[in-house]
Every structure is written in C-alpha cells, then in structure tokens.
Design an enzyme around this catalytic site. Structure first.
Site, short mmCIF file in Angstrom:
data_model
loop_
_atom_site.label_atom_id
_atom_site.label_comp_id
_atom_site.label_asym_id
_atom_site.label_seq_id
_atom_site.Cartn_x
_atom_site.Cartn_y
_atom_site.Cartn_z
N ASP A 73 25.26 11.62 45.18
CA ASP A 73 24.77 10.53 44.87
C ASP A 73 25.63 9.47 45.60
OD1 ASP A 73 23.33 11.62 42.84
OD2 ASP A 73 24.67 11.45 41.17
N GLU A 104 29.60 11.82 42.14
CA GLU A 104 28.47 12.13 41.26
C GLU A 104 28.16 10.87 40.38
OE1 GLU A 104 24.81 14.33 40.46
OE2 GLU A 104 26.35 14.27 42.11
N LYS A 106 26.12 9.51 36.99
CA LYS A 106 25.06 9.74 35.89
C LYS A 106 25.21 8.84 34.76
CE LYS A 106 22.80 13.29 37.96
NZ LYS A 106 23.04 12.87 39.19
#
Length: 241
Positions: A73, A104, A106
């Site tokens: 990401d 990452e 999220k």
C-alpha cells in the site's frame, strides 16, 4: 498580528488526517475505492512532510533475481540515489535496494489484518538486495551493509478500541522475524513501535497520533542511513533473457 502556536499547528496536522480518514470511511461504500482513498490520505501525508530524498507510493518491489513482492500500500523509497523506478500503466515497481519502509494501510486493525500486514512486509524483506563498493576521488569505499527495511501498519480505528491493549501486542509478537512491524498508527487512538533495546512493543495513547507517528517514522528513517549503491548490471542481465 496573531501569534503562532506550534502546539496548535501539530494538533491541526493530526486533526486533518483523522478527519480525512473518517470521511473516507463514511463516504465510500465500495471496499476497493475506500481502500484506495485511505492509502492516498497516508501517502499524501508522507509526500508532504517527509524530506524530499524520500518518495511514497503504492508499489510492487522487485529484486535483481526477478522476484516480486506482493503489492504494498505504501512504499517509502529513495529518490536521491536510486537510478531507476519503473512505472507502467499507473503501476509503480521499485528496486529492492531503494526501499526504506513498507506499510500496510487499512480502515480497522484486528488480528487478521496484523497477520496480513506481516505477510506483506515479509514479501519485501525476503527479496535479494545488491550493494556495490562506492568509488570516490582517492579510492573506493567498501560496499555498504544493507539497511533494515522498516515495516508498518496504518489504520483509522482498531477493534481493540479504546486502547491499544494486550490483544494487539499478542498479534504483533506473532512474527518478529521477516514480518516484524516496526511502527504503526491507529489514527483514532495512538501509535506503536518496536523498541530494539527491549525487544518489545511500546504503545502510546495520545491526542495527536498521526503527528506523533510521523515524527517517530522520521526519527527511525534518520537512523536507517542511506540505501546501498545498487548493482545496475545485475538488473541489466534481464535484457538478454
């Protein structure tokens, strides 16, 4: 003339990030769109405030043996000394030698997401990296040791709300090898980092988590040093395959 307030400026930086992440969470229903928007919020923060020697982007990482990482990401990579970065159809591919950190991003942190982020980080750390001796006017410096690649996790919330408690620690210590997460931010609650001196995680619950995370990340990048001199010829060999 109004007086400047450093405290207010730093608080505003965090509030901007938290608000943008909250809008993404509420405004987008499609998981892919929501994920892309969240990543863009974090990338925008890093691109704005990291020193210009660094660049942040969603990317794959490749090594000179032809191995690719999973899609990451947020990759923080060198743009001062790295001689090439591939872009093709809006996809970015970064050579392993130029990577400083992979994160990452999220919406919500839970045990499964931590494991997923650890797997992503490990896919980068396992790649082969070259390092050449560095010539200078009076001779050659030995090849630099490879710098450690930082791994991290960026989310808006945590299922362990309101505190970062023991459950998160349990998930993080499940992989302290290739998948170790060195740093992370849960924008609504706090940030965490792996303390090398104690081999344990520290969890910081504060009212400006995004700003605190940014400062901690910059500090860790400062101690990472500079990426090694890449062996371009090792990549050039693929021209004949």
């Amino acid at each position: 003339m109004a007086e400047w307030s450093l405290s207010q400026l730093l608080s505003s930086l965090h509030e901007d990030i938290q608000q943008r992440l909250a809008v993404v969470r509420k405004s987008f229903n499609h998981p892919g769109t929501k994920g892309d928007a969240s990543e863009n919020v974090w990338i925008s923060l890093l691109e704005t405030y990291l020193p210009k020697r660094y660049q942040a982007a969603k990317a794959h990482v490749v090594d000179s043996l032809g191995n690719f990482s999973q899609q990451i990401d947020v990759v923080i990579f060198d743009r001062q000394y790295s001689p090439f970065i591939f872009t093709y159809e809006n996809e970015t591919i970064v050579p392993a030698e130029s990577v400083y950190a992979v994160l990452e991003a999220k919406q919500t942190a839970d045990a499964s997401l931590v494991a997923y982020a650890q797997e992503k980080v490990a896919s980068v750390r396992r790649l082969h990296r070259t390092s050449l001796p560095i010539p200078y006017a009076k001779g050659t410096y030995p090849a630099k040791p490879l710098i450690p690649i930082l791994g991290g996790l960026l989310t808006f919330e945590s299922e362990w709300n309101p505190a970062l408690g023991l459950s998160l620690d349990k998930a993080l210590i499940a992989d302290l090898e290739d998948g170790r997460l060195d740093i992370g931010c849960i924008a609504a609650h706090g940030h965490f980092f792996f303390d090398q001196s104690t081999s344990a995680y520290s969890f910081v619950d504060e009212n400006k988590p995004a700003t605190a995370f940014l400062f901690k990340l910059i500090s860790q990048l400062q101690f990472s040093g500079t990426v090694p001199m890449i062996d371009i010829e090792a990549y050039a060999k693929w021209l004949t395959k």
